[in-house]
Enzyme design. Structure first.
Site: not given
Ligand code: HAX
Length: 423
Positions: A232, A262, A308, A363
């Protein structure tokens, strides 16, 4: 001149001078290199933006203007907004005047309500919020002043006006959306004498629930900002860098906040928690949680509220809400499930090498807390997040205008470019 404009105009002279000096001293110094993996991987870790409202060190979490969140949990949104904008917490008289300034700007134009009432009943509350913000674009003082041809050194002044007007009106709009969307009865008018949190709670129609105001105060403080590169904030900066006014940039930013990776993660997280409680007849056991995590991972989905892009520790915002829950409702079954998940999920996620951060983010807990206080409409949770995040996003835009941040325009490369590079 208002207290906030006066304070900012002094600070802005210093910030501009500082930026000039830093650029002349080391404009060619390298901040980051960009690998092929980073270009394919969402630019994670690439340092290419300046943001002074807050920082998120991976092992500490949110630091607002040099103050760690754990030191700010007793503050009000008004204090935090002043801090975000100026870099200082307000003195008592500054706070009084700033709060009154915000109170004087709360009136929401009538056409916003007409539009919200005309929207389809199944509109998402975030779509309603964005629509309300966008339809107010004609109120933008920045847009008016820009069309008159005001000098760019003064762009921040009308941007500040837009920022204060938006922040002052959002609680009423957000509360109105809650009452319209979920058929809670008539829209409750704002009380001009109330502060941002008190009025929001009053307009939601839940002011008689003990401790709820304190929870909302904490909520509005804890979600205020999270540096400049999250979805955002980045969207906000890209849009406003074209000198589109804040009504455009804030609604664009909230479009990103509405994504499940997000800001929508809080609704996803609670939905998931309630589903597993239903399936297991209450808080699942440690072994059951291990099984649930394994199932989710093998189905290619994510555990909402965990992980994260930047943090590598438990989010201090999660800790702040966990402490709140422990103090006010330690035996609530949903809260107990949140706490049990926190005991078990990180250990399971640590076993999966690709996941860089196994710890909970904010979250993972907020939905459960709002639910406890009777806000049971999941799809509304991101709207509360947005009301808080408007503080940081609008402050970032004012500051970017003040320091004359240019239009954002990184360079993209084609797949052929990468092939040639690697050949
Ligand atoms: N559960 C399962 N797998 C996960 C995971 C989780 N909670 N967090 C990361 N991974 C996976 C990713 O999907 C990614 O898999 P692929 O390579 O197969 O695509 C891999 O682990 C590497 O990811 P990462 O480098 O650890 O994390 P990213 O920076 O790519 O993504 C996210 C960060 C927050 C998007 C991710 O951890 C996620 O999807 N979490 C769950 C959703 C969530 O809680 N979002 C809120 C985040 C906070 C926020 O912005 N709030 O507004």
């Amino acid at each position: 001149m208002s207290v906030i404009s006066e304070k900012l105009s002094k600070k802005i002279d210093v910030w501009r001078q500082e930026a000039r000096e830093l650029l002349s001293k080391g404009g060619s110094r390298v901040l980051s290199e960009v690998t092929v993996a980073q270009a394919y991987g969402g630019m994670r870790g690439v340092r290419a933006l300046i943001c002074d409202t807050s920082r998120v060190p991976q092992d500490e979490g949110l630091i607002v203007r040099g103050m760690h969140l754990s030191k700010l949990v007793d503050k009000t949104p008004e204090e935090i907004y002043f801090l975000l904008l100026t870099g200082d917490l307000p003195a008592k008289d500054e706070l009084y005047s700033f709060s009154n300034d915000l109170k004087s700007r709360k009136q929401v134009p009538g056409y916003v309500w007409d539009l919200l009432k005309a929207m389809p009943k199944d509109s998402h509350p975030m779509a309603m919020l964005n629509t309300a913000i966008l339809v107010m674009q004609k109120e933008s003082l920045f847009a008016v002043e820009y069309s008159i041809g005001i000098h760019k050194d003064d762009h921040w002044k009308s941007s500040l006006e837009d920022a204060l007007n938006l922040v002052a009106r959002l609680p009423a709009i957000a509360a109105g959306i809650y009452r319209l969307k979920f058929k809670k009865g008539d829209i409750i008018p704002s009380d001009p004498a109330m502060d941002l949190t008190g009025d929001y709670v009053h307009m939601l129609g839940v002011s008689d629930v003990p401790d709820f105001k304190d929870l909302m105060r904490l909520y509005l403080v804890a979600h205020c900002d999270h540096e400049g590169g999250n979805v955002s904030a980045l969207a906000n900066q890209v849009i406003s860098s074209s000198l589109a006014d804040m009504y455009y940039s804030l609604s664009g930013a909230f479009g990103g906040l509405a994504g499940p990776l997000h800001g929508l993660a809080n609704q996803e997280s609670l939905k998931w928690i309630l589903e597993i409680m239903e399936k297991y007849g209450g808080t699942p056991s440690i072994e059951q949680i291990k099984k649930i995590v394994a199932e989710i991972i093998s189905s290619g989905k994510v555990i909402p509220g965990y992980g994260h892009a930047v943090l590598r520790v438990t989010d201090p915002r999660f800790n702040a809400f966990l402490d709140f829950g422990k103090k006010h409702f330690p035996n609530d079954p949903i809260f107990l499930t949140v706490a049990r998940l926190y005991e078990v999920v990180p250990g399971e996620l640590k076993k999966i090498e690709k996941i860089k951060n196994p710890w909970p983010n904010v979250d993972a807990v907020t939905g459960a807390i709002l639910y406890y206080y009777g806000l049971k409409e999941f799809s509304y949770y991101t709207v509360v997040f947005a009301v808080s995040r408007s503080l940081g996003l609008t402050a970032q835009t004012v500051i970017n205008r003040a320091v004359l941040t240019p239009i954002l325009r990184p360079k993209s490369v084609s797949t052929q470019f990468i092939k040639d590079l690697l050949s």
